[in-house]
Design a protein around this motif. Sequence first.
Motif, PDB file in Angstrom:
ATOM      1  N   MET A   1       0.978  -0.991  -0.031  1.00 37.14           N
ATOM      2  CA  MET A   1      -0.135  -0.128  -0.108  1.00 37.14           C
ATOM      3  C   MET A   1       1.069   1.084   0.202  1.00 37.14           C
ATOM      4  N   ASN A   2       0.541   2.140  -0.882  1.00 38.64           N
ATOM      5  CA  ASN A   2       1.578   3.411  -0.976  1.00 38.64           C
ATOM      6  C   ASN A   2       0.757   4.567  -0.970  1.00 38.64           C
ATOM      7  N   ARG A   3      -0.710   4.433  -0.994  1.00 39.33           N
ATOM      8  CA  ARG A   3      -1.739   5.527  -0.860  1.00 39.33           C
ATOM      9  C   ARG A   3      -2.782   4.953   0.055  1.00 39.33           C
ATOM     10  N   LEU A   4      -3.165   5.917   0.895  1.00 44.35           N
ATOM     11  CA  LEU A   4      -4.327   5.683   1.940  1.00 44.35           C
ATOM     12  C   LEU A   4      -5.199   6.911   1.727  1.00 44.35           C
ATOM     13  N   LEU A   5      -6.720   6.591   1.556  1.00 43.87           N
ATOM     14  CA  LEU A   5      -7.608   7.853   1.700  1.00 43.87           C
ATOM     15  C   LEU A   5      -7.796   7.919   3.108  1.00 43.87           C
ATOM     16  N   LEU A   6      -7.858   9.504   3.354  1.00 47.92           N
ATOM     17  CA  LEU A   6      -8.110   9.936   4.820  1.00 47.92           C
ATOM     18  C   LEU A   6      -9.346  10.667   4.973  1.00 47.92           C
ATOM     19  N   ASP A   7     -10.103  10.380   6.065  1.00 44.51           N
ATOM     20  CA  ASP A   7     -11.204  10.727   6.499  1.00 44.51           C
ATOM     21  C   ASP A   7     -11.072  11.621   7.694  1.00 44.51           C
ATOM     22  N   THR A   8     -12.171  12.526   7.772  1.00 47.61           N
ATOM     23  CA  THR A   8     -12.119  13.610   8.908  1.00 47.61           C
ATOM     24  C   THR A   8     -11.755  12.988  10.147  1.00 47.61           C
ATOM     25  N   GLY A   9     -12.261  11.829  10.704  1.00 45.19           N
ATOM     26  CA  GLY A   9     -12.367  11.166  12.069  1.00 45.19           C
ATOM     27  C   GLY A   9     -10.678  11.271  12.501  1.00 45.19           C
ATOM     28  N   PRO A  10     -10.015  10.374  11.777  1.00 47.61           N
ATOM     29  CA  PRO A  10      -8.492  10.411  11.993  1.00 47.61           C
ATOM     30  C   PRO A  10      -7.656  11.447  11.892  1.00 47.61           C
ATOM     31  N   THR A  93     -27.869   5.856   5.302  1.00 45.02           N
ATOM     32  CA  THR A  93     -26.725   5.327   6.134  1.00 45.02           C
ATOM     33  C   THR A  93     -26.498   6.472   7.206  1.00 45.02           C
ATOM     34  N   PRO A  94     -26.624   7.840   7.207  1.00 44.13           N
ATOM     35  CA  PRO A  94     -26.460   8.759   6.118  1.00 44.13           C
ATOM     36  C   PRO A  94     -25.104   8.928   5.612  1.00 44.13           C
ATOM     37  N   MET A  95     -24.947   9.593   4.419  1.00 45.00           N
ATOM     38  CA  MET A  95     -23.494   9.960   3.819  1.00 45.00           C
ATOM     39  C   MET A  95     -23.518  11.555   3.692  1.00 45.00           C
ATOM     40  N   ASP A  96     -22.631  12.148   4.243  1.00 41.73           N
ATOM     41  CA  ASP A  96     -22.441  13.725   4.214  1.00 41.73           C
ATOM     42  C   ASP A  96     -21.594  13.878   2.897  1.00 41.73           C
ATOM     43  N   PHE A  97     -21.414  15.149   2.744  1.00 42.98           N
ATOM     44  CA  PHE A  97     -20.753  15.587   1.709  1.00 42.98           C
ATOM     45  C   PHE A  97     -19.270  15.139   1.817  1.00 42.98           C
ATOM     46  N   ALA A  98     -18.585  15.244   2.842  1.00 44.37           N
ATOM     47  CA  ALA A  98     -17.179  14.760   2.847  1.00 44.37           C
ATOM     48  C   ALA A  98     -16.849  13.358   2.581  1.00 44.37           C
ATOM     49  N   ASP A  99     -17.852  12.699   2.969  1.00 42.69           N
ATOM     50  CA  ASP A  99     -17.942  11.106   2.763  1.00 42.69           C
ATOM     51  C   ASP A  99     -18.064  11.056   1.307  1.00 42.69           C
ATOM     52  N   ALA A 100     -19.097  11.654   0.468  1.00 43.68           N
ATOM     53  CA  ALA A 100     -19.287  11.582  -0.789  1.00 43.68           C
ATOM     54  C   ALA A 100     -17.955  11.943  -1.500  1.00 43.68           C
ATOM     55  N   THR A 101     -17.364  12.928  -1.001  1.00 42.42           N
ATOM     56  CA  THR A 101     -15.955  13.216  -1.893  1.00 42.42           C
ATOM     57  C   THR A 101     -14.973  12.137  -1.661  1.00 42.42           C
ATOM     58  N   LEU A 102     -14.917  11.522  -0.727  1.00 43.99           N
ATOM     59  CA  LEU A 102     -14.108  10.579  -0.694  1.00 43.99           C
ATOM     60  C   LEU A 102     -14.398   9.189  -1.231  1.00 43.99           C
ATOM     61  N   VAL A 103     -15.816   8.959  -1.691  1.00 48.03           N
ATOM     62  CA  VAL A 103     -16.125   7.955  -2.571  1.00 48.03           C
ATOM     63  C   VAL A 103     -15.916   8.073  -3.875  1.00 48.03           C
ATOM     64  N   LEU A 104     -15.969   9.496  -4.170  1.00 53.51           N
ATOM     65  CA  LEU A 104     -15.587   9.817  -5.498  1.00 53.51           C
ATOM     66  C   LEU A 104     -14.244   9.742  -5.953  1.00 53.51           C
ATOM     67  N   ALA A 105     -13.348  10.147  -4.724  1.00 54.16           N
ATOM     68  CA  ALA A 105     -11.771  10.140  -4.873  1.00 54.16           C
ATOM     69  C   ALA A 105     -11.449   8.655  -5.162  1.00 54.16           C
ATOM     70  N   ALA A 106     -12.029   7.840  -4.741  1.00 49.88           N
ATOM     71  CA  ALA A 106     -11.950   6.269  -4.421  1.00 49.88           C
ATOM     72  C   ALA A 106     -12.025   5.698  -6.012  1.00 49.88           C
ATOM     73  N   THR A 107     -13.238   6.367  -6.197  1.00 49.06           N
ATOM     74  CA  THR A 107     -13.502   5.982  -7.940  1.00 49.06           C
ATOM     75  C   THR A 107     -12.535   6.601  -8.846  1.00 49.06           C
ATOM     76  N   MET A 108     -12.053   7.713  -8.831  1.00 53.48           N
ATOM     77  CA  MET A 108     -11.143   8.321  -9.442  1.00 53.48           C
ATOM     78  C   MET A 108      -9.850   7.874  -9.605  1.00 53.48           C
ATOM     79  N   LEU A 109      -9.535   7.431  -8.229  1.00 54.77           N
ATOM     80  CA  LEU A 109      -8.077   6.841  -8.212  1.00 54.77           C
ATOM     81  C   LEU A 109      -7.915   5.598  -8.058  1.00 54.77           C
ATOM     82  N   ASN A 110      -9.042   4.512  -8.112  1.00 51.00           N
ATOM     83  CA  ASN A 110      -9.205   3.216  -8.088  1.00 51.00           C
ATOM     84  C   ASN A 110      -8.464   3.056  -6.627  1.00 51.00           C
ATOM     85  N   LEU A 111      -8.903   3.579  -5.436  1.00 52.46           N
ATOM     86  CA  LEU A 111      -8.163   3.658  -4.300  1.00 52.46           C
ATOM     87  C   LEU A 111      -9.113   2.956  -3.327  1.00 52.46           C
ATOM     88  N   PRO A 112      -9.091   1.815  -2.651  1.00 51.52           N
ATOM     89  CA  PRO A 112      -9.933   1.038  -1.892  1.00 51.52           C
ATOM     90  C   PRO A 112      -9.537   1.084  -0.323  1.00 51.52           C
TER      91      PRO A 112
END
Length: 140
Positions: A1-10, A93-112
């Motif tokens: 793993m050389n890339r890792l998505l980063l959410d608000t909580g951490p 679920t619900p999904m907030d905007f920040a979460d939606a941007t991370l899902v989109l970034a994961a799609t754009m970068l193919n980063l799970p």
Amino acid sequence: MNRLLLDTGPIVALLDKADPAHERVRDSLPRTPVTLVTTCAVMTESMFFLQELPQGPEQLAGFMGASCVERVDIFAPAGLETCSRLMRTYADTPMDFADATLVLAATMLNLPDILTLDERGFRTYRFGRKQAFRLFLQDA
């Protein structure tokens, strides 16, 4: 793993030593070099949560300025449309905007791989063609 998505909580947990997840996040960070990938929406949400912490905004600015943090810009109209569609899809679920941007970034970068405290959300959300996320803190 050389890339890792980063959410608000951490981010908040890492910078706020009083946060209940501080030690867990700090101790779980990868020991090998990794590029953390986040979005401007996550940075905005993090700034909100850290604004009352002494030196919180300054710490966040320093952290985001670190060379190991990459930012993905999704604020083009197509990105905003995709995020609003994702938020509607995952409204229960619900999904907030920040979460939606991370899902989109994961799609754009193919980063799970994602560093998040939101296990419920990111176990539910899918990116790309129905791919599941790998939750770094929970699955390591």
